[in-house]
Write a protein that holds these residues in place. Structure first.
Motif, PDB file in Angstrom:
ATOM      1  N   PRO A   1       0.784  -1.233   0.000  1.00 26.98           N
ATOM      2  CA  PRO A   1       0.000   0.000   0.000  1.00 26.98           C
ATOM      3  C   PRO A   1       0.818   1.287   0.000  1.00 26.98           C
ATOM      4  O   PRO A   1       0.367   2.303  -0.502  1.00 26.98           O
ATOM      5  CB  PRO A   1      -0.828  -0.117   1.287  1.00 26.98           C
ATOM      6  CG  PRO A   1      -0.020  -1.004   2.177  1.00 26.98           C
ATOM      7  CD  PRO A   1       0.629  -1.997   1.245  1.00 26.98           C
ATOM      8  N   ASN A   2       2.011   1.251   0.580  1.00 30.41           N
ATOM      9  CA  ASN A   2       2.786   2.489   0.712  1.00 30.41           C
ATOM     10  C   ASN A   2       4.049   2.513  -0.140  1.00 30.41           C
ATOM     11  O   ASN A   2       4.882   3.391   0.014  1.00 30.41           O
ATOM     12  CB  ASN A   2       3.177   2.705   2.185  1.00 30.41           C
ATOM     13  CG  ASN A   2       1.958   2.880   3.066  1.00 30.41           C
ATOM     14  OD1 ASN A   2       1.048   3.619   2.720  1.00 30.41           O
ATOM     15  ND2 ASN A   2       1.932   2.181   4.185  1.00 30.41           N
ATOM     16  N   ARG A   3       4.189   1.561  -1.024  1.00 27.87           N
ATOM     17  CA  ARG A   3       5.417   1.431  -1.803  1.00 27.87           C
ATOM     18  C   ARG A   3       5.716   2.697  -2.608  1.00 27.87           C
ATOM     19  O   ARG A   3       6.842   3.209  -2.583  1.00 27.87           O
ATOM     20  CB  ARG A   3       5.292   0.228  -2.748  1.00 27.87           C
ATOM     21  CG  ARG A   3       6.403   0.087  -3.778  1.00 27.87           C
ATOM     22  CD  ARG A   3       7.758  -0.077  -3.127  1.00 27.87           C
ATOM     23  NE  ARG A   3       8.800  -0.238  -4.119  1.00 27.87           N
ATOM     24  CZ  ARG A   3      10.071   0.018  -3.907  1.00 27.87           C
ATOM     25  NH1 ARG A   3      10.456   0.447  -2.733  1.00 27.87           N
ATOM     26  NH2 ARG A   3      10.962  -0.162  -4.840  1.00 27.87           N
ATOM     27  N   ILE A   4       4.718   3.226  -3.307  1.00 29.78           N
ATOM     28  CA  ILE A   4       4.988   4.372  -4.175  1.00 29.78           C
ATOM     29  C   ILE A   4       5.185   5.657  -3.379  1.00 29.78           C
ATOM     30  O   ILE A   4       5.678   6.647  -3.917  1.00 29.78           O
ATOM     31  CB  ILE A   4       3.861   4.571  -5.208  1.00 29.78           C
ATOM     32  CG1 ILE A   4       2.545   4.893  -4.483  1.00 29.78           C
ATOM     33  CG2 ILE A   4       3.705   3.373  -6.097  1.00 29.78           C
ATOM     34  CD1 ILE A   4       1.432   5.292  -5.415  1.00 29.78           C
ATOM     35  N   LEU A   5       4.790   5.651  -2.104  1.00 31.09           N
ATOM     36  CA  LEU A   5       4.938   6.857  -1.302  1.00 31.09           C
ATOM     37  C   LEU A   5       6.298   6.941  -0.619  1.00 31.09           C
ATOM     38  O   LEU A   5       6.657   7.974  -0.069  1.00 31.09           O
ATOM     39  CB  LEU A   5       3.833   6.910  -0.236  1.00 31.09           C
ATOM     40  CG  LEU A   5       2.393   6.890  -0.756  1.00 31.09           C
ATOM     41  CD1 LEU A   5       1.422   6.940   0.412  1.00 31.09           C
ATOM     42  CD2 LEU A   5       2.144   8.047  -1.713  1.00 31.09           C
ATOM     43  N   GLN A   6       7.054   5.849  -0.666  1.00 32.43           N
ATOM     44  CA  GLN A   6       8.327   5.804   0.041  1.00 32.43           C
ATOM     45  C   GLN A   6       9.488   6.333  -0.797  1.00 32.43           C
ATOM     46  O   GLN A   6      10.510   6.733  -0.260  1.00 32.43           O
ATOM     47  CB  GLN A   6       8.621   4.367   0.476  1.00 32.43           C
ATOM     48  CG  GLN A   6       7.647   3.849   1.523  1.00 32.43           C
ATOM     49  CD  GLN A   6       7.788   2.368   1.785  1.00 32.43           C
ATOM     50  OE1 GLN A   6       8.475   1.656   1.037  1.00 32.43           O
ATOM     51  NE2 GLN A   6       7.132   1.884   2.821  1.00 32.43           N
ATOM     52  N   GLY A   7       9.327   6.321  -2.105  1.00 36.55           N
ATOM     53  CA  GLY A   7      10.402   6.773  -2.970  1.00 36.55           C
ATOM     54  C   GLY A   7      11.542   5.763  -3.034  1.00 36.55           C
ATOM     55  O   GLY A   7      11.485   4.703  -2.426  1.00 36.55           O
ATOM     56  N   ASN A   8      12.565   6.112  -3.786  1.00 38.02           N
ATOM     57  CA  ASN A   8      13.696   5.200  -3.919  1.00 38.02           C
ATOM     58  C   ASN A   8      15.025   5.911  -3.683  1.00 38.02           C
ATOM     59  O   ASN A   8      16.077   5.410  -4.065  1.00 38.02           O
ATOM     60  CB  ASN A   8      13.686   4.552  -5.310  1.00 38.02           C
ATOM     61  CG  ASN A   8      13.564   5.578  -6.427  1.00 38.02           C
ATOM     62  OD1 ASN A   8      13.774   6.771  -6.209  1.00 38.02           O
ATOM     63  ND2 ASN A   8      13.204   5.117  -7.614  1.00 38.02           N
TER      64      ASN A   8
ATOM     65  N   ILE B   1       7.278  10.646  -7.591  1.00 36.33           N
ATOM     66  CA  ILE B   1       8.092  10.318  -6.405  1.00 36.33           C
ATOM     67  C   ILE B   1       9.206   9.345  -6.754  1.00 36.33           C
ATOM     68  O   ILE B   1      10.392   9.617  -6.522  1.00 36.33           O
ATOM     69  CB  ILE B   1       7.208   9.738  -5.281  1.00 36.33           C
ATOM     70  CG1 ILE B   1       6.233  10.800  -4.770  1.00 36.33           C
ATOM     71  CG2 ILE B   1       8.074   9.226  -4.128  1.00 36.33           C
ATOM     72  CD1 ILE B   1       5.234  10.287  -3.738  1.00 36.33           C
ATOM     73  N   MET B   2       8.838   8.190  -7.326  1.00 38.07           N
ATOM     74  CA  MET B   2       9.841   7.170  -7.620  1.00 38.07           C
ATOM     75  C   MET B   2      10.635   7.483  -8.874  1.00 38.07           C
ATOM     76  O   MET B   2      11.810   7.138  -8.980  1.00 38.07           O
ATOM     77  CB  MET B   2       9.156   5.806  -7.760  1.00 38.07           C
ATOM     78  CG  MET B   2       8.450   5.345  -6.492  1.00 38.07           C
ATOM     79  SD  MET B   2       7.859   3.653  -6.605  1.00 38.07           S
ATOM     80  CE  MET B   2       9.421   2.765  -6.599  1.00 38.07           C
TER      81      MET B   2
ATOM     82  N   TYR C   1      10.578  13.536  -6.340  1.00 36.42           N
ATOM     83  CA  TYR C   1       9.843  14.489  -5.509  1.00 36.42           C
ATOM     84  C   TYR C   1       9.454  13.857  -4.178  1.00 36.42           C
ATOM     85  O   TYR C   1       9.281  12.639  -4.078  1.00 36.42           O
ATOM     86  CB  TYR C   1       8.572  14.961  -6.232  1.00 36.42           C
ATOM     87  CG  TYR C   1       8.834  16.009  -7.287  1.00 36.42           C
ATOM     88  CD1 TYR C   1       8.881  17.360  -6.950  1.00 36.42           C
ATOM     89  CD2 TYR C   1       9.040  15.656  -8.613  1.00 36.42           C
ATOM     90  CE1 TYR C   1       9.123  18.329  -7.912  1.00 36.42           C
ATOM     91  CE2 TYR C   1       9.287  16.620  -9.580  1.00 36.42           C
ATOM     92  CZ  TYR C   1       9.324  17.955  -9.223  1.00 36.42           C
ATOM     93  OH  TYR C   1       9.579  18.908 -10.171  1.00 36.42           O
ATOM     94  N   ASP C   2       9.293  14.698  -3.156  1.00 33.83           N
ATOM     95  CA  ASP C   2       8.773  14.190  -1.884  1.00 33.83           C
ATOM     96  C   ASP C   2       7.255  14.106  -1.978  1.00 33.83           C
ATOM     97  O   ASP C   2       6.650  14.587  -2.930  1.00 33.83           O
ATOM     98  CB  ASP C   2       9.204  15.088  -0.722  1.00 33.83           C
ATOM     99  CG  ASP C   2       8.697  16.517  -0.860  1.00 33.83           C
ATOM    100  OD1 ASP C   2       7.484  16.734  -0.720  1.00 33.83           O
ATOM    101  OD2 ASP C   2       9.516  17.415  -1.129  1.00 33.83           O
TER     102      ASP C   2
END
Length: 259
Positions: free
Chosen positions: A119-126, A164-165, A169-170
């Motif tokens: 659920p939060n993978r894309i919000l964590q960034g890389n 984000i990824m 961007y934050d």
């Protein structure tokens, strides 16, 4: 429109506004409610653009007040997205409803998988540093626009994933870009569905009232809302909608007994 229908549209709209403020993909609730009230799937899909327009307009205004929005990047990414969205809306307006149902159900199954397992993978960034817009980004956002114009559900996740990824961007600035980009193309796709007679204005506007209330409540009481509960409620709605699309259950019949 009966009082019970008005209450249903506003209450479900509040839930959609709250969920979309924290994450996204709650448009599936809107479409589920519209179809349960008797709207054909293509009209439900077109009508969904009305509450989204109010949502992103309010969000973009707030981001502008906080000076978190980069207009230059927003326009460079938003224009190809808007062009793709018009093409996607035309496709959805013309495609056979039975084909649209299969495509929508497939998308919802993929979204359900994402919400269940990552659920939060894309919000964590890389960890990538912030980069400028590349030529390839125009193509990606054009393709994303086609998807958004046709379906809209989960569009926020897609844009956040790219910004984000892909671009570094934050979460906050990516959300500002997301709101601005969606605000650019939503009026155009709404116009397409209006031309094709696939917008139920009464349902859409009443539902939009709930959306605005939900977004306000979520932004004001963010620390008091259990986002895990919202996620599981959204998962439940998506699962029920998929079952309804394949006529395994009937949300409309169940709603008729309640109302």
């Amino acid at each position: 429109m009966s009082l019970s229908v008005v209450i249903l549209l506003i209450c479900s709209g509040i839930f959609v506004g709250v969920v979309n403020t924290f994450a996204g993909a709650a448009a599936v609730v809107s479409i589920s409610v519209y179809t349960a009230l008797g709207l054909p799937i293509e009209v439900a899909n077109g009508t969904n653009r009305l509450p989204v327009l109010f949502q992103v307009g309010a969000a973009a205004f707030n981001f502008r007040k906080q000076r978190l929005l980069d207009y230059s990047v927003g326009l460079r990414l938003g224009i190809p997205t808007a062009l793709g969205a018009v093409a996607g809306a035309e496709f959805a307006a013309w495609v056979d409803p039975s084909v649209f149902v299969v495509l929508l159900a497939t998308i919802l199954v993929l979204l359900l998988t994402l919400l269940l397992f990552s659920p939060n993978r894309i919000l964590q960034g890389n960890g990538k540093p912030l980069r400028r817009v590349h030529r390839l980004d125009y193509l990606w956002f054009f393709l994303v626009g086609i998807y958004g114009g046709a379906f809209q559900i989960g569009m926020g996740y897609v844009i956040l994933g790219l910004t984000i990824m892909g671009m570094g961007y934050d979460v906050i600035t990516a959300n500002a870009l997301k709101s601005f980009i969606v605000m650019l193309y939503i009026p155009l796709t709404l116009a397409v569905y209006m031309v094709h007679g696939q917008v139920a204005y009464g349902y859409g506007l009443v539902h939009a009232v709930g959306n605005v209330i939900g977004a306000y409540v979520a932004s004001k009481y963010a620390t008091r809302i259990d986002t895990r509960l919202l996620r599981w409620l959204l998962i439940l709605f998506i699962a029920l909608t998929v079952l309804d699309l394949f006529r395994i259950i009937s949300i409309r019949d169940a709603l008729e007994h309640i109302l």
